[in-house]
Design an enzyme around this catalytic site. Structure first.
Site, PDB file in Angstrom:
ATOM      1  N   ARG A 100      -3.465  -0.722  -7.211  1.00  0.00           N
ATOM      2  CA  ARG A 100      -2.692  -1.967  -7.229  1.00  0.00           C
ATOM      3  C   ARG A 100      -3.091  -2.744  -8.481  1.00  0.00           C
ATOM      4  O   ARG A 100      -4.133  -2.449  -9.081  1.00  0.00           O
ATOM      5  CB  ARG A 100      -2.969  -2.809  -5.977  1.00  0.00           C
ATOM      6  CG  ARG A 100      -4.436  -3.146  -5.811  1.00  0.00           C
ATOM      7  CD  ARG A 100      -4.679  -3.879  -4.521  1.00  0.00           C
ATOM      8  NE  ARG A 100      -6.105  -3.976  -4.285  1.00  0.00           N
ATOM      9  CZ  ARG A 100      -6.658  -4.381  -3.157  1.00  0.00           C
ATOM     10  NH1 ARG A 100      -5.904  -4.708  -2.154  1.00  0.00           N
ATOM     11  NH2 ARG A 100      -7.956  -4.448  -3.030  1.00  0.00           N
ATOM     12  N   ASN A 147       3.931 -41.296 -13.156  1.00  0.00           N
ATOM     13  CA  ASN A 147       2.859 -41.803 -12.277  1.00  0.00           C
ATOM     14  C   ASN A 147       3.390 -43.002 -11.513  1.00  0.00           C
ATOM     15  O   ASN A 147       3.343 -43.054 -10.282  1.00  0.00           O
ATOM     16  CB  ASN A 147       1.636 -42.240 -13.082  1.00  0.00           C
ATOM     17  CG  ASN A 147       1.057 -41.113 -13.905  1.00  0.00           C
ATOM     18  OD1 ASN A 147       1.204 -39.955 -13.560  1.00  0.00           O
ATOM     19  ND2 ASN A 147       0.388 -41.458 -15.005  1.00  0.00           N
ATOM     20  N   MET A 183      -5.080  -7.183   9.631  1.00  0.00           N
ATOM     21  CA  MET A 183      -4.466  -6.246  10.564  1.00  0.00           C
ATOM     22  C   MET A 183      -5.360  -5.022  10.735  1.00  0.00           C
ATOM     23  O   MET A 183      -6.395  -4.920  10.102  1.00  0.00           O
ATOM     24  CB  MET A 183      -3.081  -5.885  10.080  1.00  0.00           C
ATOM     25  CG  MET A 183      -2.113  -7.029  10.349  1.00  0.00           C
ATOM     26  SD  MET A 183      -0.505  -6.679   9.743  1.00  0.00           S
ATOM     27  CE  MET A 183      -0.798  -6.474   8.035  1.00  0.00           C
ATOM     28  N   LYS A 223       0.827  -1.201   0.000  1.00  0.00           N
ATOM     29  CA  LYS A 223       0.000   0.000   0.000  1.00  0.00           C
ATOM     30  C   LYS A 223       0.868   1.260   0.000  1.00  0.00           C
ATOM     31  O   LYS A 223       0.671   2.171  -0.796  1.00  0.00           O
ATOM     32  CB  LYS A 223      -0.890  -0.029   1.241  1.00  0.00           C
ATOM     33  CG  LYS A 223      -2.002   0.945   1.211  1.00  0.00           C
ATOM     34  CD  LYS A 223      -2.792   0.841   2.506  1.00  0.00           C
ATOM     35  CE  LYS A 223      -4.131   1.487   2.400  1.00  0.00           C
ATOM     36  NZ  LYS A 223      -5.082   0.817   1.554  1.00  0.00           N
ATOM     37  N   HIS A 245      -7.556 -44.762 -12.290  1.00  0.00           N
ATOM     38  CA  HIS A 245      -8.142 -45.027 -13.603  1.00  0.00           C
ATOM     39  C   HIS A 245      -9.123 -43.914 -13.989  1.00  0.00           C
ATOM     40  O   HIS A 245      -9.046 -43.331 -15.081  1.00  0.00           O
ATOM     41  CB  HIS A 245      -8.844 -46.388 -13.575  1.00  0.00           C
ATOM     42  CG  HIS A 245      -9.494 -46.752 -14.863  1.00  0.00           C
ATOM     43  ND1 HIS A 245     -10.822 -46.471 -15.123  1.00  0.00           N
ATOM     44  CD2 HIS A 245      -9.013 -47.344 -15.980  1.00  0.00           C
ATOM     45  CE1 HIS A 245     -11.105 -46.891 -16.336  1.00  0.00           C
ATOM     46  NE2 HIS A 245     -10.035 -47.429 -16.877  1.00  0.00           N
ATOM     47  N   ARG A 303      -3.069   3.051   8.871  1.00  0.00           N
ATOM     48  CA  ARG A 303      -3.364   1.724   8.293  1.00  0.00           C
ATOM     49  C   ARG A 303      -2.112   0.873   8.200  1.00  0.00           C
ATOM     50  O   ARG A 303      -1.017   1.384   8.001  1.00  0.00           O
ATOM     51  CB  ARG A 303      -3.879   1.859   6.855  1.00  0.00           C
ATOM     52  CG  ARG A 303      -5.172   2.589   6.712  1.00  0.00           C
ATOM     53  CD  ARG A 303      -5.445   2.737   5.210  1.00  0.00           C
ATOM     54  NE  ARG A 303      -6.181   3.932   4.933  1.00  0.00           N
ATOM     55  CZ  ARG A 303      -7.478   3.947   4.620  1.00  0.00           C
ATOM     56  NH1 ARG A 303      -8.145   2.836   4.534  1.00  0.00           N
ATOM     57  NH2 ARG A 303      -8.088   5.081   4.383  1.00  0.00           N
ATOM     58  N   SER A 351      11.025 -42.361 -21.884  1.00  0.00           N
ATOM     59  CA  SER A 351       9.888 -41.516 -21.535  1.00  0.00           C
ATOM     60  C   SER A 351       9.598 -41.761 -20.064  1.00  0.00           C
ATOM     61  O   SER A 351       9.377 -42.897 -19.649  1.00  0.00           O
ATOM     62  CB  SER A 351       8.677 -41.890 -22.387  1.00  0.00           C
ATOM     63  OG  SER A 351       7.573 -41.131 -21.976  1.00  0.00           O
ATOM     64  N   CYS A 398       5.728 -38.575 -19.735  1.00  0.00           N
ATOM     65  CA  CYS A 398       4.344 -38.826 -20.152  1.00  0.00           C
ATOM     66  C   CYS A 398       3.430 -39.119 -18.968  1.00  0.00           C
ATOM     67  O   CYS A 398       2.261 -39.420 -19.143  1.00  0.00           O
ATOM     68  CB  CYS A 398       4.278 -39.958 -21.173  1.00  0.00           C
ATOM     69  SG  CYS A 398       4.833 -41.521 -20.501  1.00  0.00           S
ATOM     70  N   GLY A 450      -8.089  -7.731   5.825  1.00  0.00           N
ATOM     71  CA  GLY A 450      -8.816  -7.854   7.089  1.00  0.00           C
ATOM     72  C   GLY A 450      -8.003  -8.421   8.235  1.00  0.00           C
ATOM     73  O   GLY A 450      -8.523  -8.603   9.334  1.00  0.00           O
ATOM     74  N   TYR A 489      10.729 -33.167 -24.529  1.00  0.00           N
ATOM     75  CA  TYR A 489       9.301 -32.879 -24.651  1.00  0.00           C
ATOM     76  C   TYR A 489       8.539 -33.288 -23.395  1.00  0.00           C
ATOM     77  O   TYR A 489       9.038 -34.044 -22.565  1.00  0.00           O
ATOM     78  CB  TYR A 489       8.704 -33.610 -25.872  1.00  0.00           C
ATOM     79  CG  TYR A 489       8.655 -35.119 -25.726  1.00  0.00           C
ATOM     80  CD1 TYR A 489       7.579 -35.740 -25.102  1.00  0.00           C
ATOM     81  CD2 TYR A 489       9.688 -35.921 -26.197  1.00  0.00           C
ATOM     82  CE1 TYR A 489       7.542 -37.120 -24.950  1.00  0.00           C
ATOM     83  CE2 TYR A 489       9.664 -37.290 -26.055  1.00  0.00           C
ATOM     84  CZ  TYR A 489       8.581 -37.891 -25.420  1.00  0.00           C
ATOM     85  OH  TYR A 489       8.538 -39.242 -25.251  1.00  0.00           O
TER      86      TYR A 489
HETATM   87  C1  PEP Z   1       3.133 -43.541 -15.815  1.00  0.00           C
HETATM   88  O1  PEP Z   1       3.292 -44.499 -15.087  1.00  0.00           O
HETATM   89  O2  PEP Z   1       3.515 -42.400 -15.554  1.00  0.00           O
HETATM   90  C2  PEP Z   1       2.449 -43.711 -17.108  1.00  0.00           C
HETATM   91  C3  PEP Z   1       2.351 -42.708 -17.949  1.00  0.00           C
HETATM   92  O3  PEP Z   1       1.852 -44.903 -17.334  1.00  0.00           O
HETATM   93  P1  PEP Z   1       0.439 -45.333 -16.726  1.00  0.00           P
HETATM   94  O4  PEP Z   1      -0.164 -44.130 -16.100  1.00  0.00           O
HETATM   95  O5  PEP Z   1      -0.341 -45.839 -17.851  1.00  0.00           O
HETATM   96  O6  PEP Z   1       0.838 -46.374 -15.759  1.00  0.00           O
END
Ligand code: PEP
Ligand code: MG
Length: 886
Positions: free
Chosen positions: A352, A781, A107, A26, A468, A96, A777, A844, A105, A864
């Site tokens: 601001r 997950n 202070m 401020k 899933h 202020r 790749s 991926c 809100g 990528y």
């Molecule tokens: C992973 O394990 O990151 C992956 C892309 O394969 P899935 O999610 O199909 O196991």
């Protein structure tokens, strides 16, 4: 001691390095406006450094600071030609807080400071408005007694309520000057009774008391809690701003308002805001009176009858419009402004950078580049990639009231409403009758795919962000709330319970996959529209980014969507997802459950033509671009039949009894299917499955070639590898099939073979594994699952506890754990490149669409990222930002 007080027009503040850190948000902006020569009521900022000194000095202001306050106060007096505590023309000030970032809100603030029993009379005389003067004084006593002296606020409110009751009126506005006179006496008595002191009449004592109180409020419980929640360090401290009061409520030539220099919801380049004549700032926000529009255009657009500021106060409006332009030129951003007009004189109280919708953010950024206010780089940096989701999916209508009955994980963005159904078949049936449904399941499995497709949205009681349901829904662009442990589903009774609410099959609910909320009834949604501005910003982003952006897709439709969103190929085509179709799932089950190679081969023979046709479609859509096809990686449990009718069907097709099938299912039962007979392990045990898939891939390419269609460039990917030997064996298998097809068709096939890195051992052994890989790749997950040893399907049950206890900042299945999982990615990348310097590296896992993880991928030097189709624009922008932040 460094300079600790800066007046708003102090030129030396310009040189401060981190203005906001020292002056608070401020104070920095008020000073900035002051130095720009804008009409800011005179005042000064006591720096955040004093806050530190204050606490080190036993919560007292150091003497040097006190002296500076004195002299700065004199400056204000000179500029306003008023005197603090004067009986003829008294100066009133506001005190202020102002931290580096706004803590709304949290202070304390004190207004009208400088009023006492005598100055209030001169205020009355000067304004010829006794009611206004007394009302201001009683407000001051209330605020000061509460904030500085610690008298509980409700005691004053009770006195007012009792007074109104006795007088038989309802509203504060029904009280006149003499009423306030009476209440002022009561207020002072209350202070005396509660604190055993007289309400301070010495204005300097008032000022120091207020400054101390603001510094003390930095350490109040609510401020501490807010800081903890918002990760604001305790040592930042707050600044204090002391400023001459101006009044928008002294008559009809006064007003007060809030405005944006552009429309914060559409981004349109026209002033947007509201004001009220003869009112104080709080009246605009309180909603007791309906504010009027600033511009004639906004008034007309809204159909309002009340005059706009442009009409009611044309001269001041013109001045305000000039200020808006000056502020935008200076800050090079849309501003959120507060102003007051006192006797036709405009005063700026705050500016601001304004909060805005994603749509407005994009339009404003593009417009500002065209107006030569900012560079393209700056425009890209200004947009939060995560907010793009709201532009690509329907969102809930903000104006409508919602009855939230449960919440879960925000697994796939977008909002959808429909009738609750508990089976995929029912979803499909109702879809055929043009009815919208929300598919509610404990969890989903491949046999639900047709229902997930037919439903408008998916709600599950179990499963994490990479379960899933979450993965498939994101791929399809269906809104999904997963792992809502607050709901209890009863399939028998066809209902679910959320707290006390029972939702039966056919009842309508709404889910918001962006926030994870589940609501009763139909909440209207707003459809997204992709504007030219959106494409412009995307094109600019593409110029700056180095990371390529691919998509995870396994259908023609998803591949098309992704390509339209700018995907530069497919980074993960999960072939098991291509088996979900009802007709095919039977063959898949035959393949899995058959006891003999012959039976398996006959199932594979049925699957191959389908696979080939699907590949042809995808390779055509991705013409000229790389497509990574992952050979089968089904967590077996997802494919086994569960219902009796499905078991009977497989039994019949394999000429076996239901009992034999059940026995076979029991034989195949795995305690930990995620760590079981999946990925390349299946290819090792049943090479005929991978052989069939390779045939389908290569034949698809050959057929397209014969049809003179330019196909995609295929990269065959082997999943869940942990040893060099697995990849060596399976690479040989791919090459063997390629050779056969080359020979059969007398042509040369071009393709690559690589592997997923989704197990810690694979990452560590990258040096030897990369001997057989053209690319890696990262399947983050599984890599997250196996690095933490946390099941991606079960994490939903306890992840919140981990977040609450600050063990995790975010769900590691959403944003990559850069320290642990990230280190494995770095190790695998560098070891892989040592052996094979041309190895292509990508990601991926679901992290491929998360901006923070993308920034990590860019830093680690991956080539990528690959993400679900609807995340492609998010990833393009995030990849550009990652490059620009290097
Ligand atoms: C992973 O394990 O990151 C992956 C892309 O394969 P899935 O999610 O199909 O196991
Ligand atoms: Mg995996």
């Amino acid at each position: 001691m460094a300079k600790v007080i800066f007046s708003f027009d102090d030129k030396s503040a310009k040189k401060l390095k981190n203005k906001k850190n020292i002056l608070g948000g401020k104070g920095a902006n008020l000073g900035e406006m002051g130095r720009l020569g804008l009409p800011v009521p005179p005042g000064f900022t006591i720096t955040t450094e004093v806050c530190d000194l204050f606490y080190k000095n036993k919560k007292k202001l150091p003497r040097k600071v006190l002296q500076n306050i004195e002299s700065e106060l004199k400056n204000i007096e000179k500029k306003t030609q008023k005197k603090f505590g004067d009986l003829k023309n008294p100066l009133l000030v506001s005190v202020r807080s102002g931290a580096r970032i706004s803590m709304p809100g949290m202070m304390d603030t004190i207004l009208n400071l400088g009023l006492n029993d005598r100055t209030v009379e001169s205020l009355k005389k000067r304004t010829s408005n006794g009611r206004f003067a007394k009302d201001s004084y009683r407000r001051f006593i209330q605020m000061y007694s509460n904030v500085v002296l610690g008298v509980e606020g409700h005691l004053f409110e009770e006195l007012i309520d009792n007074y109104k009751l006795t007088k038989g009126v309802l509203l504060d506005t029904d009280l006149d000057e003499s009423d306030w006179d009476g209440l002022i006496i009561n207020f002072k008595e209350l202070v005396k009774k509660e604190k055993k002191i007289n309400f301070p009449q010495d204005v300097k004592e008032q000022l120091l008391g207020a400054i101390n109180a603001v510094f003390l409020s930095w350490d109040s419980q609510r401020a501490k809690t807010y800081r903890k929640l918002n990760q604001i360090p305790d040592h930042w401290g707050t600044a204090v701003n002391v400023q001459a009061m101006v009044f928008g409520n002294m008559g009809d030539d006064c007003s007060t308002g809030v405005a944006f220099t552009r429309n914060p919801s559409t981004g349109e380049n026209s002033f947007f805001g509201e004001f009220l004549i003869n009112a104080q700032g709080e009246d605009v926000v309180a909603g007791t009176r309906t504010p009027q529009y600033i511009t004639k255009k906004a008034k007309k657009d809204s159909g309002s009858k009340d005059p706009s500021m442009e009409e009611a106060m044309p001269k001041v409006y013109k001045e305000l419009a000039k200020v808006f332009l000056k502020l935008e030129r200076h800050y090079k951003d849309m501003q959120d402004i507060e102003f007051t007009v006192e006797n036709n004189k405009l005063w700026m109280l705050q500016t601001r950078s304004g909060k805005r919708t994603a749509k407005a953010a994009i339009k404003i950024a593009v417009d500002m580049v065209r107006e030569k206010l900012i560079s393209k780089k700056e425009a890209i940096k200004r947009i939060d990639p995560n907010t793009l989701d709201t532009l690509l999916h329907p969102t809930l209508d903000e104006k409508v009231e919602k009855e939230v009955i449960a919440s879960g994980l925000p697994a796939s963005p977008g909002a959808a409403s429909g009738k609750v159904v508990f089976t995929a078949d029912e979803a499909e049936k109702l879809n055929g009758m043009m009815q919208d449904t929300i598919l509610v399941r404990l969890e989903t499995s491949p046999e639900d795919i047709h229902g997930m497709h037919a439903a408008k949205g998916i709600l599950t009681a179990r499963g994490g962000m990479t379960s899933h349901a979450a993965v498939v829904a994101r791929g399809m662009g269906r809104p999904c709330v997963s792992g809502s442990s607050e709901i209890t589903i009863d399939y028998e009774l066809k209902q679910f319970k959320a707290g006390d609410v029972i939702i039966k099959e056919g009842d309508i609910i709404t889910i918001d996959g962006g926030s994870g909320k589940v609501m009763k009834g139909l909440v209207p949604t707003v459809q997204p529209e992709i504007s030219g501005y959106f494409s412009t910003i995307m094109k600019w982003a593409d110029k700056f980014r180095k990371l390529k952006v691919r998509t995870n897709a396994e259908t023609e439709v998803d591949s098309k969507t992704a390509r339209e969103f700018g995907a530069e190929g497919i980074g993960l085509c999960r072939t098991e997802h291509m088996f979900f179709d009802e007709e095919r799932i039977l063959s898949v089950r035959q393949m899995i459950l058959s006891k003999s190679k012959e039976d398996r081969n006959s199932a594979l023979d049925k699957l191959q033509p389908h696979q080939k046709e699907d590949f042809k479609k995808i390779f055509k859509v991705m013409s000229g671009l790389p497509v990574t096809v992952r050979l089968l990686d089904p967590p077996l449990h997802e494919f086994l039949p569960k219902a009796d009718k499905d078991i009977d069907e497989v039994a019949r097709s394999l000429n076996l009894s239901a009992k034999e099938i059940k026995d076979r299912i029991a034989e195949l039962h795995e305690e930990n299917p995620m760590l079981g007979h999946r990925g390349c392990r299946l290819g090792i045990s049943f090479p005929e499955i991978y052989e069939m898939q390779c045939r389908a891939i290569f034949e698809a390419i050959v057929e397209l070639k014969k049809q003179k269609v330019k196909a995609a460039f295929v990269e065959i990917m082997i999943p869940l590898v942990s040893t060099e030997s697995e990849l060596k064996i399976l690479r040989a298998l791919v090459n063997k099939i390629a050779k056969e097809i080359e020979k059969e068709n007398k042509l040369k096939l071009e393709y690559m073979v690589g592997t997923m890195i989704e197990l810690p051992r694979a990452a560590l052994q990258a040096k030897s594994i990369s001997k057989h890989a053209d690319f890696f790749s990262f399947g983050t997950n599984d890599l997250t699952q196996t690095t933490f040893g946390i099941s991606r399907d079960d994490s939903g049950k306890f992840l919140n506890d981990y977040i609450d206890n600050k063990i995790f900042d975010v769900d590691p299945f959403v944003s990559i754990d850069q320290n642990g999982v990230g280190e494995l990615v770095e190790i695998a990348s560098s070891r892989g490149r040592k052996t094979n310097k041309n190895i292509k590296l990508g990601i991926c896992g679901e992290h491929g669409g998360d901006p923070k993880s993308i920034e990590f991928c860019s830093r680690t030097g991956l080539n990528y990222v690959s993400c679900s189709p609807f995340r492609v624009p998010v990833a393009r922008l995030a990849a550009a930002q990652a490059e620009l932040s290097k």
